[in-house]
Write an enzyme that holds these catalytic residues in place. Sequence first.
Site, mmCIF file in Angstrom:
data_model
loop_
_atom_site.group_PDB
_atom_site.id
_atom_site.type_symbol
_atom_site.label_atom_id
_atom_site.label_comp_id
_atom_site.label_asym_id
_atom_site.label_seq_id
_atom_site.Cartn_x
_atom_site.Cartn_y
_atom_site.Cartn_z
ATOM 1 N N LYS A 130 -14.300 -0.279 2.773
ATOM 2 C CA LYS A 130 -13.812 -1.373 3.616
ATOM 3 C C LYS A 130 -14.554 -1.316 4.941
ATOM 4 O O LYS A 130 -15.063 -0.257 5.315
ATOM 5 C CB LYS A 130 -12.307 -1.212 3.851
ATOM 6 C CG LYS A 130 -11.594 -2.466 4.281
ATOM 7 C CD LYS A 130 -11.235 -3.384 3.129
ATOM 8 C CE LYS A 130 -10.668 -4.700 3.627
ATOM 9 N NZ LYS A 130 -10.089 -5.506 2.543
ATOM 10 N N ASP A 170 -12.353 -10.711 4.301
ATOM 11 C CA ASP A 170 -10.970 -10.270 4.547
ATOM 12 C C ASP A 170 -10.510 -11.110 5.738
ATOM 13 O O ASP A 170 -11.094 -12.181 5.991
ATOM 14 C CB ASP A 170 -10.930 -8.756 4.844
ATOM 15 C CG ASP A 170 -9.512 -8.189 4.867
ATOM 16 O OD1 ASP A 170 -8.950 -7.942 3.795
ATOM 17 O OD2 ASP A 170 -8.931 -8.009 5.968
ATOM 18 N N THR A 214 -7.237 -14.235 -4.948
ATOM 19 C CA THR A 214 -6.224 -13.292 -4.453
ATOM 20 C C THR A 214 -4.836 -13.939 -4.490
ATOM 21 O O THR A 214 -3.869 -13.347 -4.996
ATOM 22 C CB THR A 214 -6.571 -12.815 -3.029
ATOM 23 O OG1 THR A 214 -7.921 -12.356 -3.021
ATOM 24 C CG2 THR A 214 -5.652 -11.702 -2.592
ATOM 25 N N SER A 381 -14.127 -10.647 -7.592
ATOM 26 C CA SER A 381 -15.396 -10.237 -6.982
ATOM 27 C C SER A 381 -16.235 -9.463 -7.994
ATOM 28 O O SER A 381 -17.454 -9.646 -8.073
ATOM 29 C CB SER A 381 -15.137 -9.343 -5.769
ATOM 30 O OG SER A 381 -14.852 -10.121 -4.626
HETATM 31 P P1 NDP Z 1 -7.331 -15.013 6.721
HETATM 32 O O1 NDP Z 1 -8.044 -14.626 7.951
HETATM 33 O O2 NDP Z 1 -7.844 -16.116 5.881
HETATM 34 O O3 NDP Z 1 -5.807 -15.357 7.059
HETATM 35 C C1 NDP Z 1 -4.972 -14.443 7.686
HETATM 36 C C2 NDP Z 1 -3.653 -15.125 7.986
HETATM 37 O O4 NDP Z 1 -2.732 -14.139 8.453
HETATM 38 C C3 NDP Z 1 -3.766 -16.169 9.077
HETATM 39 O O5 NDP Z 1 -2.789 -17.167 8.879
HETATM 40 C C4 NDP Z 1 -3.472 -15.352 10.327
HETATM 41 O O6 NDP Z 1 -3.001 -16.107 11.414
HETATM 42 C C5 NDP Z 1 -2.404 -14.403 9.822
HETATM 43 N N1 NDP Z 1 -2.471 -13.143 10.598
HETATM 44 C C6 NDP Z 1 -3.523 -12.292 10.663
HETATM 45 N N2 NDP Z 1 -3.248 -11.263 11.482
HETATM 46 C C7 NDP Z 1 -2.017 -11.495 11.931
HETATM 47 C C8 NDP Z 1 -1.160 -10.795 12.810
HETATM 48 N N3 NDP Z 1 -1.555 -9.654 13.398
HETATM 49 N N4 NDP Z 1 0.073 -11.296 13.038
HETATM 50 C C9 NDP Z 1 0.474 -12.448 12.448
HETATM 51 N N5 NDP Z 1 -0.298 -13.157 11.603
HETATM 52 C C10 NDP Z 1 -1.513 -12.687 11.352
HETATM 53 O O7 NDP Z 1 -7.206 -13.646 5.881
HETATM 54 P P2 NDP Z 1 -6.885 -13.467 4.320
HETATM 55 O O8 NDP Z 1 -5.970 -14.530 3.860
HETATM 56 O O9 NDP Z 1 -8.175 -13.244 3.624
HETATM 57 O O10 NDP Z 1 -6.127 -12.049 4.336
HETATM 58 C C11 NDP Z 1 -4.716 -11.941 4.476
HETATM 59 C C12 NDP Z 1 -4.248 -10.584 3.962
HETATM 60 O O11 NDP Z 1 -4.608 -10.462 2.567
HETATM 61 C C13 NDP Z 1 -4.855 -9.359 4.641
HETATM 62 O O12 NDP Z 1 -3.899 -8.327 4.658
HETATM 63 C C14 NDP Z 1 -6.001 -8.973 3.712
HETATM 64 O O13 NDP Z 1 -6.353 -7.606 3.843
HETATM 65 C C15 NDP Z 1 -5.337 -9.260 2.374
HETATM 66 N N6 NDP Z 1 -6.247 -9.434 1.254
HETATM 67 C C16 NDP Z 1 -7.229 -10.405 1.293
HETATM 68 C C17 NDP Z 1 -8.051 -10.578 0.194
HETATM 69 C C18 NDP Z 1 -9.034 -11.697 0.138
HETATM 70 O O14 NDP Z 1 -9.620 -11.902 -0.943
HETATM 71 N N7 NDP Z 1 -9.246 -12.452 1.203
HETATM 72 C C19 NDP Z 1 -7.989 -9.673 -0.969
HETATM 73 C C20 NDP Z 1 -6.869 -8.759 -0.944
HETATM 74 C C21 NDP Z 1 -6.071 -8.638 0.148
HETATM 75 P P3 NDP Z 1 -4.000 -16.413 12.642
HETATM 76 O O15 NDP Z 1 -5.037 -17.334 12.068
HETATM 77 O O16 NDP Z 1 -3.145 -17.018 13.678
HETATM 78 O O17 NDP Z 1 -4.588 -15.081 13.052
#
Ligand code: NDP
Length: 449
Positions: A130, A170, A214, A381
Amino acid sequence: MTTQLDEKLQPIYQDVLNRNPGEAEFHQAVHEVLESLGPVLSKHPEFADRKIIQRLCEPERQIIFCVPWQDDNGEYQINRAFRVEFNSALGPYKGGLRFHPSVYLGIVKFLGFEQVLKNALTGLPIGGGKGGSDFDPKGKSDSEIMRFCQSMMTELYRYLGEYTDVPAGDIGVGGREIGYLFGQYKRITNRYESGVFTGKGLDWGGSRARKEATGFGTVYFVEEMLKARSDSLDGKTCVVSGSGNVAIYAMEKARDFGAKIVACSDSGGIVVDEKGIDLETVKRIKEVERRRIQAYVEAHPHARYVEGGNIWSVPCQVALPCATQNELNGKDAARLVEQGCIAVAEGANMPTTTEGIRVLQDAGIAYGPGKAANAGGVATSALEMQQNASRDSWTFEYTEKRLHDIMINIHRDCFETAEEFGAPGNYIKGANIHGFLKVGRAMSDMGLI
Ligand code: NDP
């Protein structure tokens, strides 16, 4: 609150604490896995003799570097970036890059550690890693994002390769960022090495269904958990945290299964729409306009926006945390249980605190941990890597079918392993043990390397 570890595992955990001071999220992720492994060591003493657990907790390589770049005002900016190549027993290091101001070594290590076991669960030949940076993409122009990505890759490229280390997206890293990163990799190396990145654009080696994978996979996992209880998502009320890549496609697939999504969020606040969240509006706001979720109520004035609201205060039968780590605590879990929630599945990585997990499990709720429930992203992936290796491109339907089969298999493996180790219905134990056995056996076979 943490529970007591098996006595053989206590010194191992103490050693992890001593060797990795100040890395709370990494400690939490390791503790959660060690809690499951007591019965494994009793059954397989060879893993203790070969120090497999200690070796699994120590990343094979950790890279920390400086990313200098210039903003649109001509000012110099400095960020810190990381790549933790955690374990390559099952294949090249594989795992996403995160851009968020909260990123530091402890977050990258927790994510890398989880990734090793998650990738093992997919049954595909991928190790775990990561990376990321404390760069905050919010409010940056497109040119600033490009300059940052190019500068980051100018250092990172030397550690990557389709047989070595294969990053993806991510939080804060989506198709646009992968494009800039891959472009710079191609320029520096003079190689069109499609398999070095996943999550690529469909015109240049990306896989159909990767963007959706995902979120879709998480919902397939929920459907399997409910099926095991003779139930289904059809007609259920559902709440999803976040409104990013994972959240959007979890909402889409849950809707396909007949669920009604009544709330989603971003880091600014929550949107509640009792008529059902309109996904096309969310996609437009987030994927096209890159605005805040608050904008949802402009198009749907009957919906409510609550600045800083707690998404878990909205009653639901199925809760899908899809935003970030430790976003659902003990109190939130108790409230979900009280309000009639029957299933929680983690689209995000480690979104439920240790106390939250205990509350959900004590209440007998179907609880799908992230390393199983969100493994569909990395699995797809690996399917993208397969297509790149054979210079082929599959249809959406075929790729999604492969994803669906993989999620059914992951659910079955976790379910059966939990039963075998005396914890029926406990998907955390099932996932941790099944993933560990695969990686542990491979490490054992390869000797002390
Ligand atoms: P994105 O950046 O597309 O979206 C993240 C979302 O979560 C946004 O709505 C964001 O809001 C919110 N968010 C992020 N950080 C915070 C925080 N500290 N407090 C509150 N809200 C928060 O990311 P992903 O959708 O890709 O990832 C989301 C989760 O899924 C993560 O934990 C990631 O590790 C996990 N994941 C992702 C994968 C993927 O394929 N993308 C695969 C497996 C797991 P804002 O825009 O306001 O920050």
